[in-house]
Design an enzyme around this catalytic site. Structure first.
Site, PDB file in Angstrom:
ATOM      1  N   LYS A  67       0.706  -0.975   0.164  1.00 64.86           N
ATOM      2  CA  LYS A  67       0.500   0.026   0.169  1.00 64.86           C
ATOM      3  C   LYS A  67       0.973   1.330  -0.256  1.00 64.86           C
ATOM      4  O   LYS A  67       0.536   2.366  -0.463  1.00 64.86           O
ATOM      5  CB  LYS A  67      -1.057  -0.028   1.581  1.00 64.86           C
ATOM      6  CG  LYS A  67      -1.796  -1.807   1.904  1.00 64.86           C
ATOM      7  CD  LYS A  67      -2.823  -1.604   0.486  1.00 64.86           C
ATOM      8  CE  LYS A  67      -3.736  -2.253   0.412  1.00 64.86           C
ATOM      9  NZ  LYS A  67      -3.469  -3.589   0.708  1.00 64.86           N
TER      10      LYS A  67
HETATM   11  C1  LIG Z   1      -4.143  -5.243   0.566  1.00 60.49           C
HETATM   12  C2  LIG Z   1      -3.260  -6.359   0.294  1.00 60.49           C
HETATM   13  C3  LIG Z   1      -4.211  -7.491  -0.397  1.00 60.49           C
HETATM   14  C4  LIG Z   1      -4.773  -6.780  -1.301  1.00 60.49           C
HETATM   15  O1  LIG Z   1      -5.232  -6.353  -2.444  1.00 60.49           O
HETATM   16  P1  LIG Z   1      -6.006  -5.793  -3.308  1.00 60.49           P
HETATM   17  O2  LIG Z   1      -5.658  -4.082  -3.502  1.00 60.49           O
HETATM   18  O3  LIG Z   1      -7.308  -5.199  -2.287  1.00 60.49           O
HETATM   19  O4  LIG Z   1      -6.752  -6.316  -3.693  1.00 60.49           O
HETATM   20  C5  LIG Z   1      -3.075  -8.485  -0.885  1.00 60.49           C
HETATM   21  N1  LIG Z   1      -2.252  -8.437   0.591  1.00 60.49           N
HETATM   22  C6  LIG Z   1      -1.716  -6.947   0.621  1.00 60.49           C
HETATM   23  C7  LIG Z   1      -0.535  -7.499   1.885  1.00 60.49           C
HETATM   24  C8  LIG Z   1      -2.138  -6.288   1.442  1.00 60.49           C
HETATM   25  O5  LIG Z   1      -2.422  -5.347   2.258  1.00 60.49           O
END
Ligand SMILES: *Cc1c(COP(=O)(O)O)cnc(C)c1O
Length: 464
Positions: free
Chosen positions: A112
């Site tokens: 993120k």
């Molecule tokens: C948010 C997240 C995901 C999923 O990503 P999306 O964009 O919601 O599909 C997978 N792994 C981790 C560690 C995350 O923080």
């Protein structure tokens, strides 16, 4: 480039307005009015760019000169200058035809950070330039919250409130969010699950009067800028692999929750990146796996798993994909989404489903399978996968055909999810930035999972 809504009643608006709007005012999601397609020559010319330079090249097609080049460069450098790896998102070979794209070298140790550190800079920039009050409101399954807070803590003109599901995030995720002392940060620990948090937020954003009166801005992947920032590493990863072996096309295996990350991969493919299959990895919350295999999109019962950031049933970005795969027809999307809201189910079939299946593979990874994958790769390659990245690798092993080259996305550092790692009988050393969190004081407010309770906390926060 202009931006329009999947439901046809917004547009055309510019880049900064799309960024500030987040959820489209007609309840749909914003998408670019056309997707640029990069030629093979262009891709070749980009092959040796640094991550930051590549961001600038790709963003150049989307920002319409609304941000002067030197300002954009300063924001990009500030966003990625905090990453612990000079390559920002390095690629490692795990075994013969399987590579890992490490996306967790940012300040909060999950992917993120790649979009949200930039969005933090951009919110600060817009707030300063337009003299605007900005109230960021978001729901998190754990990682978005930590990263968004990190991106704007202590910034003038900005307040941030994050809802997380009480008791359903990992200890480290909780500490990363709640040990931040700045007064412009409010953490609400909500009784319910992530879907409840996301629904409350989406409803508040859909209430246009409330949204504008309270200066609400979105950091969830309903915001197009987040998707855009995430397309960059698909290109970057492809270039890194192409330097190591002769490849025509690659698969990407993507640990998926809200369909944001994998949608960025889909967009990269539409922009001309030679992608064979996008492999959608889920955990036991496998609504999207069922959609790809059977064409039925229907939320089931919520399950808590070892990969809590993927514990999502209603994937808000799914609407963007539907829009493209069903021929960019906003009337149809409006009807389908209304029907989904009423009946809780959406079905596609025939050629539409064949098109989905030509582009995507899918595998839902069970709990034991996730732990077994962590143990197996630790034993065989001495690489410690976090449980989300393990879902990606397990799905790659399951779905890739022999001879395929697959890049699996490593979305978090294992230290964030020690609960699962311990169940594998593995002891890991925490990076200092994580171990020091356990000494700090936490601040959070526990609230009932209702819109009234949330709004009441928001009002206290905004009026303070
Ligand atoms: C948010 C997240 C995901 C999923 O990503 P999306 O964009 O919601 O599909 C997978 N792994 C981790 C560690 C995350 O923080």
């Amino acid at each position: 480039m202009e931006y329009i809504s999947t439901r046809g009643n917004v547009g055309k608006i510019g880049f900064i307005d799309a960024f500030l709007m987040g959820l489209a005012d007609d309840g749909g999601l914003l998408v670019p009015s056309e997707i640029p397609v990069f030629s093979a020559e262009k891709l070749k010319a980009w092959q040796n760019l640094s991550y930051q330079e590549l961001v600038l090249e790709i963003f150049g097609y989307f920002t319409n000169d609304e941000i002067p080049a030197e300002d954009l460069r300063a924001m990009v450098n500030a966003s990625y200058g905090t990453f612990r790896d000079p390559g920002v998102t390095p690629v490692r070979r795990l075994k013969d035809n399987l590579y890992l794209l490490e996306l967790f070298h940012g300040p909060t140790f999950a992917f993120k950070d790649i979009a949200l550190q930039f969005m933090g800079e951009l919110y600060t920039y817009v707030s300063r330039k337009q003299n605007k009050t900005i109230h960021i409101l978001g729901a998190t399954s754990g990682d978005t919250g930590a990263s968004a807070i990190q991106g704007v803590r202590g910034k003038d003109g900005i307040k941030i409130c994050i809802l997380h599901p009480h008791g359903k995030v990992s200890k480290v995720q909780e500490l990363q969010m709640t040990t931040v002392p700045d007064d412009n940060v409010l953490n609400l620990s909500v009784d319910g699950n992530f879907d409840d948090c996301q629904r409350i937020i989406k409803d508040l954003f859909a209430d246009l009067e409330f949204k504008s009166a309270n200066h609400l801005c979105a950091i969830n992947s309903i915001n197009f800028v987040r998707i855009l920032a995430q397309t960059v590493y698909y290109f970057y990863a492809y270039f890194q692999v192409a330097k190591q072996q002769d490849v025509k096309e690659v698969n990407f295996s993507v640990p998926t929750g809200n369909f944001g990350d994998i949608f960025a991969g889909y967009l990269a493919k539409r922009m001309g990146l030679p992608v064979n299959k996008l492999i959608l990895a889920t955990n036991e919350n496998n609504i999207l796996e069922r959609f790809i295999k059977e064409g039925v999109y229907m939320p089931g019962d919520f399950r808590s798993t070892y990969s809590p950031s993927m514990d999502i049933q209603v994937a808000s970005n799914f609407e963007r994909y539907l829009y493209y795969v069903l021929g960019e027809n906003p009337q149809l999307i409006t009807e389908l989404m209304n029907q989904f809201r009423k009946e809780g189910k959406l079905v596609i079939s025939g050629d539409d489903l064949l098109r989905v299946q030509a582009e995507f593979g899918a595998h839902g990874v069970g709990g034991q399978e996730c732990l077994d994958t962590i143990s197996k790769y630790k034993a065989e390659t001495d690489y410690l996968l976090d449980p989300h990245s393990a879902c990606g690798v397990a799905a790659a092993d399951q779905c890739a055909e022999s001879g395929d080259v697959t890049i699996s996305l490593a979305t978090a550092h294992p230290a964030k999810f020690d609960e699962a790692i311990r169940l594998c009988g593995i002891e890991q050393a925490f990076p200092e930035q994580i171990s020091s969190l356990f000494e700090k004081t936490q601040r959070q407010t526990r609230v009932e999972g209702t819109q009234e309770a949330i709004v009441s906390e928001l009002m206290k926060f905004y009026n303070a």
